[in-house]
Design a protein around this motif. Structure first.
Motif, mmCIF file in Angstrom:
data_model
loop_
_atom_site.group_PDB
_atom_site.id
_atom_site.type_symbol
_atom_site.label_atom_id
_atom_site.label_comp_id
_atom_site.label_asym_id
_atom_site.label_seq_id
_atom_site.Cartn_x
_atom_site.Cartn_y
_atom_site.Cartn_z
ATOM 1 N N SER A 74 3.227 3.574 3.505
ATOM 2 C CA SER A 74 2.253 2.834 2.707
ATOM 3 C C SER A 74 2.227 1.379 2.864
ATOM 4 N N LEU A 75 3.669 0.887 3.118
ATOM 5 C CA LEU A 75 3.988 -0.507 3.385
ATOM 6 C C LEU A 75 3.428 -0.758 4.905
ATOM 7 N N GLN A 76 3.694 0.135 5.908
ATOM 8 C CA GLN A 76 3.021 -0.053 7.316
ATOM 9 C C GLN A 76 1.597 -0.272 7.180
ATOM 10 N N TYR A 77 1.024 0.519 6.304
ATOM 11 C CA TYR A 77 -0.525 0.480 6.204
ATOM 12 C C TYR A 77 -0.622 -0.908 5.615
ATOM 13 N N SER A 78 -0.233 -1.436 4.682
ATOM 14 C CA SER A 78 -0.553 -2.613 4.015
ATOM 15 C C SER A 78 -0.198 -3.866 5.134
ATOM 16 N N PHE A 79 0.894 -4.001 5.728
ATOM 17 C CA PHE A 79 1.235 -4.721 6.916
ATOM 18 C C PHE A 79 0.219 -4.663 7.849
ATOM 19 N N MET A 80 -0.254 -3.591 8.477
ATOM 20 C CA MET A 80 -1.234 -3.620 9.613
ATOM 21 C C MET A 80 -2.788 -4.121 8.934
ATOM 22 N N GLU A 81 -2.997 -3.822 8.033
ATOM 23 C CA GLU A 81 -4.265 -4.428 7.188
ATOM 24 C C GLU A 81 -4.309 -5.960 7.208
ATOM 25 N N ALA A 82 -3.068 -6.501 7.053
ATOM 26 C CA ALA A 82 -3.077 -7.801 6.922
ATOM 27 C C ALA A 82 -3.197 -8.527 8.397
ATOM 28 N N PHE A 112 10.600 -0.284 -8.110
ATOM 29 C CA PHE A 112 9.205 -0.379 -8.274
ATOM 30 C C PHE A 112 8.859 -1.510 -7.776
ATOM 31 N N TRP A 113 7.736 -1.862 -7.092
ATOM 32 C CA TRP A 113 7.558 -3.223 -6.566
ATOM 33 C C TRP A 113 5.965 -3.620 -6.721
ATOM 34 N N ARG A 114 5.640 -4.896 -6.872
ATOM 35 C CA ARG A 114 4.467 -5.141 -6.563
ATOM 36 C C ARG A 114 4.530 -6.338 -5.339
ATOM 37 N N ALA A 115 3.861 -6.357 -4.510
ATOM 38 C CA ALA A 115 3.817 -7.185 -3.186
ATOM 39 C C ALA A 115 2.502 -7.598 -2.417
ATOM 40 N N VAL A 116 2.621 -8.526 -1.565
ATOM 41 C CA VAL A 116 1.569 -8.946 -0.893
ATOM 42 C C VAL A 116 1.892 -9.224 0.446
ATOM 43 N N ASN A 117 1.253 -9.111 1.458
ATOM 44 C CA ASN A 117 1.427 -9.386 3.049
ATOM 45 C C ASN A 117 0.387 -10.325 3.311
ATOM 46 N N VAL A 118 0.879 -11.559 3.627
ATOM 47 C CA VAL A 118 -0.102 -12.792 4.181
ATOM 48 C C VAL A 118 0.331 -12.863 5.391
#
Length: 532
Positions: A74-82, A112-118
């Protein structure tokens, strides 16, 4: 995200920027390596600076006990989307368990976390870094009142997506403002010509120039007056060697706001590297210390002036005291001649009174001369005959009133002792004369026991008497100038003050114990300045 070759990027500058952010943040390379982290991130993940330079998912792997969570993917997906979209990507809520104490072998903690990749773009619009900002919401999830249903989470996701651009801009603005408002002047010089690519407000203030006058121009074109102060040599050294450099108390003649002035700085130079680890410039931080340097120079001048005034005063005191002794000795000689003649009792009484006052004044002048010489002459070490010195002191004091009543015992251990003869005379003369002045004449026997022990390092000098002793109320003051603990004293009050000054000049110590009616014990410890 595929594991790439480990980044060689030097994260020192990035860490300096990121580490004090109040939020838990990571600065990542596009390959997924950790370049910098905030202190807040270390705190909530129970990690430290050892994670810098490591692959993100090596530090935070999947929890093998919860494979269904798919936290890493899930985190890899968010990272690549950014990275691909060049837009912030938000993770509204995600379970991502972290290793206990940073060690997967010790188990995992449910989080549990909330996060944003900028994404952070370079000047060509390409993604250079990813700023990962996270928030620990475990306590909120664990609280039943805070649990939200899937519909609410979906709505939050939509809202967060709408605010993504604003969040990314806020993050960039936050870092920029942090650099601009820091009280340390910071600049980044790019290329071998050292073109100014960044300069914060403090640097503009130091340079006395506007942003337009400095940015995108060579440093030595923008501020030509600093070219002769060694800055170009320092910048080239850091740029070519890749090693940091620190300079202290750098003197610079600047023209600030069209006014020439002398300024002083502490300066730190660090190489500035790109993602590939290549040196592309130099980042410089400097602090102005002009005020401190000027204050130090004034203090040095004041101290020099004071030293000269003290020397002149010492010379005056010494010369005046010396000149006063000559007529006093003449008067004392005449008094002794008169006392050799037959005199009526009434006249003899007056002559004794004159002799007493002349002796008192002469004693004060001698004390003043001792003090002056002690403060203005250097210590000169020589081999000391302690036995001869003490007996010489006895001989000099034998005409004192009641001296003959004092039973003196002297014990000196064998050993060579090297010290300053003049100052030792001061110490023995004053301490022994005090034992005479303050003896208790009501006692059947008055004693003074002097014991001296010498070894290769120290001499310990003990003086015990059974005299009047010193009242407890006066014991903290006896080494003060002009202090007299009893009205019985006819001295100047300088004796023990001068003794302490002499002991201090010899790098020694003096202490005492005293009981009223019982007596006093002085202990003087002096270093043995053995010579080859």
């Amino acid at each position: 995200m595929m594991r790439a070759e480990k980044s060689s990027f030097s994260n020192r500058e990035a860490q300096q920027i990121i580490q004090y952010l109040p939020d838990p943040c990571l600065l990542l390379s596009v390959e997924g390596y950790i370049l910098a982290a905030s202190q807040a991130f270390y705190l909530i993940t129970d990690t430290d600076e050892k994670i810098l330079g490591e692959f993100l998912f090596d530090v935070f792997p999947e929890n093998p006990d919860s494979p269904q969570v798919n936290a890493v993917s899930s985190l890899q997906y968010s990272f690549m989307e950014a990275v691909c979209s060049k837009q912030p990507h938000h993770i509204p809520l995600q379970q991502y368990d972290i290793p206990k104490g940073g060690k997967p072998s010790d188990g995992f903690i449910r989080k549990f976390w909330r996060a944003v990749n900028v994404p952070v773009l370079d000047e060509q619009g390409q993604v250079k870094y990813i700023l990962h900002r996270t928030e620990d919401v475990t306590e909120q999830i664990n609280d039943k009142k805070q649990i939200k249903d899937l519909t609410a989470l979906t709505e939050e996701l939509l809202m967060q997506e709408q605010l993504a651009r604003q969040e990314a801009e806020r993050q960039r603005e936050y870092v920029f403002n942090l650099l601009m408002q820091t009280p340390v002047a910071i600049a980044i010089y790019e290329g071998s010509n050292f073109v100014v690519r960044f300069a914060n407000e403090k640097l503009l203030e130091f340079a006395g120039r506007s942003r337009e006058q400095i940015l995108d121009r060579s440093l030595f074109e923008a501020i030509p007056e600093i070219a002769q102060h060694g800055f170009e040599v320092a910048l080239k050294k850091v740029y070519t060697s890749g090693e940091s450099l620190v300079q202290f108390d750098v003197s610079v003649r600047l023209t600030r706001h069209q006014t020439p002035e002398q300024a002083y700085f502490h300066i730190i130079y660090n190489p500035f590297r790109n993602l590939q680890g290549e040196i592309v410039g130099v980042i410089v931080a400097c602090t102005e210390i002009t005020g401190q340097v000027e204050a130090k120079e004034k203090l040095v001048q004041i101290m020099q002036d004071l030293k000269e005034r003290n020397f002149e005063l010492d010379q005056f005191v010494y010369k005046t005291s010396h000149d006063l002794r000559a007529p006093l000795m003449t008067i004392l000689g005449l008094v002794r001649l008169i006392k050799g003649e037959p005199l009526p009792d009434s006249v003899s009484q007056y002559v004794d009174l004159i002799e007493n006052r002349v002796n008192k004044l002469d004693g004060f002048i001698k004390s003043t001369l001792d003090y002056s010489r002690n403060t203005r002459t250097d210590v000169e070490y020589e081999k000391i005959d302690l036995n001869g010195l003490v007996k010489e002191t006895f001989a000099a004091l034998e005409l004192m009133k009641n001296f003959e009543r004092l039973a003196i015992s002297l014990h000196i251990a064998d050993g060579d002792f090297y010290s300053d003869l003049f100052r030792l005379r001061i110490i023995f003369s004053n301490l022994i004369s005090n034992a005479v002045k303050y003896m208790d004449t009501s006692k059947a026997e008055n004693c003074l026991n002097i014991t001296i022990k010498v070894d290769d390092k120290l001499a310990k000098i003990h003086l015990y008497d059974n005299g009047m002793g010193i009242e407890k109320a006066y014991q903290d003051h006896i080494f003060g100038m002009f202090f007299r603990a009893t009205e019985q004293s006819e001295g100047s009050g300088l004796g023990l003050y001068i003794v302490r000054q002499a002991v201090m000049a010899l790098k020694g110590t003096i202490t005492f114990r005293s009981k009223p009616g019982k007596g006093t014990h002085f202990l003087v410890i002096l270093p043995n300045r053995m010579v080859n």
